[in-house]
Design a protein around this motif. Structure first.
Motif, PDB file in Angstrom:
ATOM      1  N   LEU A   1      15.055  -6.728 -34.941  1.00 17.72           N
ATOM      2  CA  LEU A   1      14.779  -8.024 -35.765  1.00 17.72           C
ATOM      3  C   LEU A   1      14.816  -9.270 -34.579  1.00 17.72           C
ATOM      4  O   LEU A   1      15.429  -9.128 -33.676  1.00 17.72           O
ATOM      5  CB  LEU A   1      15.783  -8.595 -36.846  1.00 17.72           C
ATOM      6  CG  LEU A   1      15.679  -7.739 -38.234  1.00 17.72           C
ATOM      7  CD1 LEU A   1      16.934  -8.275 -39.179  1.00 17.72           C
ATOM      8  CD2 LEU A   1      14.287  -8.055 -38.912  1.00 17.72           C
ATOM      9  N   PRO A   2      14.075 -10.396 -34.578  1.00 15.87           N
ATOM     10  CA  PRO A   2      14.026 -11.311 -33.352  1.00 15.87           C
ATOM     11  C   PRO A   2      15.365 -11.998 -33.839  1.00 15.87           C
ATOM     12  O   PRO A   2      15.465 -12.911 -34.472  1.00 15.87           O
ATOM     13  CB  PRO A   2      12.835 -11.827 -33.932  1.00 15.87           C
ATOM     14  CG  PRO A   2      12.642 -11.912 -35.264  1.00 15.87           C
ATOM     15  CD  PRO A   2      12.896 -10.521 -35.565  1.00 15.87           C
ATOM     16  N   ALA A   3      16.238 -11.905 -32.804  1.00 11.03           N
ATOM     17  CA  ALA A   3      17.591 -12.598 -32.926  1.00 11.03           C
ATOM     18  C   ALA A   3      17.639 -14.147 -32.977  1.00 11.03           C
ATOM     19  O   ALA A   3      18.149 -14.694 -33.827  1.00 11.03           O
ATOM     20  CB  ALA A   3      18.441 -12.082 -31.663  1.00 11.03           C
ATOM     21  N   GLY A   4      16.590 -14.656 -31.915  1.00 10.68           N
ATOM     22  CA  GLY A   4      16.583 -16.077 -31.858  1.00 10.68           C
ATOM     23  C   GLY A   4      15.918 -16.638 -33.148  1.00 10.68           C
ATOM     24  O   GLY A   4      16.631 -17.718 -33.726  1.00 10.68           O
ATOM     25  N   LEU A   5      14.929 -16.235 -33.895  1.00 14.52           N
ATOM     26  CA  LEU A   5      14.276 -16.500 -35.278  1.00 14.52           C
ATOM     27  C   LEU A   5      15.527 -16.393 -36.142  1.00 14.52           C
ATOM     28  O   LEU A   5      15.753 -17.365 -36.937  1.00 14.52           O
ATOM     29  CB  LEU A   5      13.347 -15.833 -35.556  1.00 14.52           C
ATOM     30  CG  LEU A   5      12.420 -16.321 -36.746  1.00 14.52           C
ATOM     31  CD1 LEU A   5      12.174 -17.735 -36.740  1.00 14.52           C
ATOM     32  CD2 LEU A   5      11.276 -15.310 -37.040  1.00 14.52           C
TER      33      LEU A   5
END
Length: 317
Positions: A44-48
């Protein structure tokens, strides 16, 4: 006094404070450790995710700890939502299982905390409504009560000791959380299951045969039973059920099933038992109180002797 009897809104706010701190530490660990990121977020995109989760989980939890009530509802709702999404993601991708497991724990605790903040207590009576509403059994012959009890055992054991553990074990395997047990643990589980099942059947037969009812609250016994295994422990059916659940976990090599059984013991002891004991006091009065004072709740042992002048054991042995 049970744990839930001592809880109030202060404990709910304290939990949200701990959750805010834990959430902040977890996000820091995600940023610093690729290993923790993969275990808890997978691809999963950690920043998002952080852009949404930090305000709705970390900051909202901190606000709830400071007494902002709507923040407690916001963070609890978000936690449940993200838990469902993470569980689906882990099931489909077989990754981030530890993140899903942590979110399940956070969801349960967040819901409990928001109830404490809003109601200043845990409303355990919500567990005893609808088809689970406690009521006295209709009077019948012992054979009829035994047949009713047998039907309850088939359904209850089938669901709680087969269907639910099988589902947990499959999820554990799918999410990559499996930790194999040595063969000796499996053997221990078989022995424990046999002993616990024997205790459960003995307890059920005693309750149905002597109490003019069944062991379950939905058709509770009409007479107070203090004989058979009830001489040594007040709740032998609960002791047997928890031991059975743990045994099933040991047999199938699932540490999560063992945790499931232990969590069941907490739910029963802190949420169901207080209601059950109030009902028994209301229906049987001093005879039940005398029995309760002499016989252990959890640990089987020889009952304490009655003091001189105490109320004699009631009704059924």
């Amino acid at each position: 006094m049970t744990l839930t009897a001592r809880l109030d809104s202060r404990w709910g706010r304290a939990y949200f404070g701990a959750q805010a701190a834990a959430g902040a530490l977890w996000w820091a660990a995600v940023a610093l450790s690729p290993g923790i990121r993969m275990l808890t977020l997978g691809d999963l995109p950690a920043g998002l995710v952080a852009a949404v989760d930090i305000p709705l989980f970390v900051i909202a939890s901190a606000l709830a700890a400071l007494g902002v009530r709507f923040a407690a509802e916001v963070t609890a709702s978000w936690t449940v939502l993200i838990t469902a999404a993470m569980a689906l993601y882990s099931t489909v991708t077989t990754s981030a299982g530890w993140g899903s497991l942590l979110m399940i724990a956070a969801s349960v605790c967040s819901v409990g905390a928001v109830l404490l903040v809003r109601l200043n207590r845990i409303p355990s009576e919500w567990l005893l409504i609808g088809p689970f509403r406690a009521r006295e059994a209709t009077s019948a012959r012992p054979r009829t009560q035994l047949l009713r009890t047998a039907g309850q055992i088939v359904v209850f054991w089938g669901v709680c000791l087969v269907v639910v553990p099988a589902g947990i074990a499959l999820v554990e395997l799918r999410w990559g959380l499996r930790m194999p047990f040595p063969p000796a643990v499996t053997i221990t589980g078989v022995v424990l299951l046999a002993a616990a099942s024997a205790l459960g059947i003995w307890s059920a037969v005693t309750m149905a045969g002597r109490g003019d009812g069944t062991p379950l609250p939905v058709a509770t016994a009409r007479l107070l039973v203090v004989g058979g295994p009830y001489r040594f422990v007040r709740n032998p059916m609960a002791v047997a059920g928890i031991a059975q659940g743990m045994a099933v976990g040991l047999i199938c090599g699932s540490w999560l099933v063992v945790i499931y059984a232990l969590c069941g013991s907490l739910v029963w002891n802190d949420l169901i038992r207080p209601w059950e004991e109030r009902d028994l006091v209301a229906r049987f009065g001093a005879p039940y109180e005398a029995y309760r004072d002499r016989v252990s709740c959890w640990i089987p042992r020889r009952p304490r002797r009655r003091s001189s002048g105490s109320v004699s054991d009631p009704l059924v042995y």
